[in-house]
Scaffold this motif. Structure first.
Motif, mmCIF file in Angstrom:
data_model
loop_
_atom_site.group_PDB
_atom_site.id
_atom_site.type_symbol
_atom_site.label_atom_id
_atom_site.label_comp_id
_atom_site.label_asym_id
_atom_site.label_seq_id
_atom_site.Cartn_x
_atom_site.Cartn_y
_atom_site.Cartn_z
ATOM 1 N N LEU A 111 0.851 -1.187 0.000
ATOM 2 C CA LEU A 111 0.000 0.000 0.000
ATOM 3 C C LEU A 111 0.889 1.240 0.000
ATOM 4 C CD1 LEU A 111 -2.690 -0.921 2.689
ATOM 5 C CD2 LEU A 111 -3.088 -0.562 0.245
ATOM 6 N N PRO A 112 0.458 2.303 -0.647
ATOM 7 C CA PRO A 112 1.259 3.535 -0.571
ATOM 8 C C PRO A 112 1.150 4.150 0.821
ATOM 9 C CG PRO A 112 -0.812 3.952 -1.698
ATOM 10 C CD PRO A 112 -0.775 2.476 -1.419
ATOM 11 N N GLY A 113 2.178 4.880 1.217
ATOM 12 C CA GLY A 113 2.137 5.569 2.506
ATOM 13 C C GLY A 113 1.592 6.973 2.349
ATOM 14 N N ARG A 114 1.185 7.545 3.468
ATOM 15 C CA ARG A 114 0.706 8.939 3.444
ATOM 16 C C ARG A 114 1.841 9.836 2.970
ATOM 17 N NH1 ARG A 114 -0.342 12.637 8.207
ATOM 18 N NH2 ARG A 114 -1.684 14.237 7.325
ATOM 19 N N GLY A 115 1.530 10.738 2.063
ATOM 20 C CA GLY A 115 2.534 11.647 1.538
ATOM 21 C C GLY A 115 3.219 11.141 0.275
ATOM 22 N N ALA A 116 2.980 9.882 -0.075
ATOM 23 C CA ALA A 116 3.627 9.324 -1.274
ATOM 24 C C ALA A 116 3.106 9.996 -2.539
ATOM 25 C CB ALA A 116 3.367 7.823 -1.343
ATOM 26 N N THR A 117 3.995 10.133 -3.504
ATOM 27 C CA THR A 117 3.579 10.608 -4.820
ATOM 28 C C THR A 117 3.288 9.394 -5.697
ATOM 29 O OG1 THR A 117 4.917 12.597 -4.603
ATOM 30 C CG2 THR A 117 4.285 11.953 -6.842
ATOM 31 N N VAL A 118 2.112 9.393 -6.323
ATOM 32 C CA VAL A 118 1.698 8.253 -7.143
ATOM 33 C C VAL A 118 1.291 8.737 -8.532
ATOM 34 C CG1 VAL A 118 0.943 6.837 -5.194
ATOM 35 C CG2 VAL A 118 -0.683 8.424 -6.259
ATOM 36 N N LYS A 119 1.277 7.790 -9.477
ATOM 37 C CA LYS A 119 0.770 8.115 -10.807
ATOM 38 C C LYS A 119 -0.745 7.963 -10.785
ATOM 39 C CE LYS A 119 4.886 6.505 -13.115
ATOM 40 N NZ LYS A 119 5.565 5.326 -13.633
ATOM 41 N N CYS A 120 -1.429 8.909 -11.402
ATOM 42 C CA CYS A 120 -2.892 8.879 -11.445
ATOM 43 C C CYS A 120 -3.347 8.507 -12.841
ATOM 44 C CB CYS A 120 -3.456 10.242 -11.077
ATOM 45 S SG CYS A 120 -3.074 10.692 -9.391
ATOM 46 N N LEU A 121 -4.241 7.506 -12.915
ATOM 47 C CA LEU A 121 -4.695 6.969 -14.197
ATOM 48 C C LEU A 121 -6.167 7.316 -14.426
ATOM 49 C CD1 LEU A 121 -2.158 5.274 -13.328
ATOM 50 C CD2 LEU A 121 -3.237 3.325 -14.413
ATOM 51 N N ASN A 122 -6.498 7.521 -15.702
ATOM 52 C CA ASN A 122 -7.912 7.743 -16.040
ATOM 53 C C ASN A 122 -8.611 6.402 -16.278
ATOM 54 O OD1 ASN A 122 -7.091 6.909 -18.576
ATOM 55 N ND2 ASN A 122 -7.265 8.931 -19.527
ATOM 56 N N VAL A 127 -1.906 7.401 -17.773
ATOM 57 C CA VAL A 127 -1.432 8.298 -16.722
ATOM 58 C C VAL A 127 -1.773 9.730 -17.121
ATOM 59 C CG1 VAL A 127 0.587 9.168 -15.487
ATOM 60 C CG2 VAL A 127 0.442 6.734 -16.067
ATOM 61 N N VAL A 128 -2.520 10.427 -16.254
ATOM 62 C CA VAL A 128 -2.928 11.796 -16.587
ATOM 63 C C VAL A 128 -2.297 12.840 -15.670
ATOM 64 C CG1 VAL A 128 -5.090 11.208 -17.748
ATOM 65 C CG2 VAL A 128 -5.074 11.463 -15.265
ATOM 66 N N SER A 129 -1.754 12.396 -14.530
ATOM 67 C CA SER A 129 -1.084 13.343 -13.639
ATOM 68 C C SER A 129 -0.396 12.562 -12.537
ATOM 69 C CB SER A 129 -2.089 14.323 -13.014
ATOM 70 O OG SER A 129 -2.795 13.688 -11.955
ATOM 71 N N SER A 130 0.285 13.300 -11.687
ATOM 72 C CA SER A 130 0.735 12.684 -10.442
ATOM 73 C C SER A 130 -0.225 13.137 -9.347
ATOM 74 C CB SER A 130 2.170 13.092 -10.111
ATOM 75 O OG SER A 130 2.238 14.482 -9.943
ATOM 76 N N GLY A 131 -0.237 12.383 -8.262
ATOM 77 C CA GLY A 131 -1.108 12.731 -7.144
ATOM 78 C C GLY A 131 -0.378 12.494 -5.835
ATOM 79 N N ARG A 132 -0.952 12.991 -4.762
ATOM 80 C CA ARG A 132 -0.329 12.865 -3.437
ATOM 81 C C ARG A 132 -1.279 12.118 -2.523
ATOM 82 N NH1 ARG A 132 -0.819 17.465 -2.559
ATOM 83 N NH2 ARG A 132 -2.077 17.682 -0.707
ATOM 84 N N VAL A 133 -0.788 11.041 -1.927
ATOM 85 C CA VAL A 133 -1.632 10.258 -1.027
ATOM 86 C C VAL A 133 -1.806 11.039 0.282
ATOM 87 C CG1 VAL A 133 -1.794 8.116 0.307
ATOM 88 C CG2 VAL A 133 -0.949 8.068 -2.052
ATOM 89 N N VAL A 134 -3.055 11.291 0.657
ATOM 90 C CA VAL A 134 -3.305 12.040 1.893
ATOM 91 C C VAL A 134 -3.820 11.134 3.009
ATOM 92 C CG1 VAL A 134 -3.652 14.250 0.753
ATOM 93 C CG2 VAL A 134 -5.616 12.765 1.133
ATOM 94 N N LYS A 135 -4.244 9.916 2.657
ATOM 95 C CA LYS A 135 -4.761 9.012 3.673
ATOM 96 C C LYS A 135 -4.897 7.618 3.052
ATOM 97 C CE LYS A 135 -8.393 9.453 7.189
ATOM 98 N NZ LYS A 135 -9.534 10.266 7.604
ATOM 99 N N VAL A 136 -4.714 6.609 3.892
ATOM 100 C CA VAL A 136 -5.009 5.226 3.478
ATOM 101 C C VAL A 136 -5.887 4.638 4.574
ATOM 102 C CG1 VAL A 136 -4.066 2.959 2.931
ATOM 103 C CG2 VAL A 136 -2.811 5.012 2.256
ATOM 104 N N VAL A 137 -7.054 4.156 4.187
ATOM 105 C CA VAL A 137 -8.036 3.661 5.161
ATOM 106 C C VAL A 137 -8.255 2.177 4.910
ATOM 107 C CG1 VAL A 137 -10.303 4.065 6.162
ATOM 108 C CG2 VAL A 137 -9.116 5.921 5.010
#
Ligand code: SF4
Ligand code: SF4
Length: 165
Positions: A111-122, A127-137
């Protein structure tokens, strides 16, 4: 160019806009709300059972497409984890002036950690952008379907539907 579920296997914007599971523009402006991108008439209804607010309606015909009453949705996330088709997301357009948060199911390890930068897919898997993980539940009630909250550029909130590490 032809597009749509039958031609490409991916819902077109027009098809999405006609779905009864989509929240209204007004509801999206009010805060986090569920987005149900389920368009196939299949015998399935765990999303309806999962929602304690009665915000998702399928009814007696189990093949019916789920309908959302956006005003009842508290964005608890239970239906995201309950959906076997991974067709449910939560979008919060009010996260900041420039970013929205998309909550999406993520069943891979690690699982990605909080604050990780990930690739965002449509929806097409591009891949349409990068994103920042703010929470994992990942509570027990989600039954091993973690939900990742990712901050994305606001204009892509209704495009980003998956992430890749
Ligand atoms: S997020 Fe919670 S309240 Fe909203 S539709 Fe899903 S289960 Fe119901
Ligand atoms: S659980 Fe998912 S796949 Fe099944 S009807 Fe609900 S939204 Fe569609």
């Amino acid at each position: 160019m032809a597009e749509g579920l039958i031609i490409t296997g991916v819902l077109s914007k027009e098809e999405l806009s006609r779905l009864p599971g989509m929240p209204s523009e007004e509801r999206l402006k009010e805060g986090a709300v569920v987005v149900i991108e389920c368009a196939e008439e299949i015998p399935c209804n765990p999303c309806e059972s999962a929602c304690r607010q009665g915000a998702i309606m399928i009814g007696e015909n189990i093949n019916a497409i789920p309908a959302l009453t956006g005003d009842l949705c508290t964005a608890c996330g239970l239906c995201i984890a309950a959906c076997p088709g991974q067709a449910i997301f939560i979008v919060d357009m009010t996260y900041s002036d420039t970013e929205a948060v998309v909550q999406l199911p993520y069943e891979f390890l690690p699982l990605p950690g909080r604050g990780a930068t990930v690739k965002c897919l449509n929806r097409q898997g591009e891949v349409v952008s990068s994103g920042r993980v703010v929470k994992v539940v990942n509570p027990k009630s989600y039954d091993r379907t973690p939900v990742v909250w990712v901050a994305v550029p606001k204009e892509l909130a209704m495009e980003v539907r998956a992430i890749r590490l």
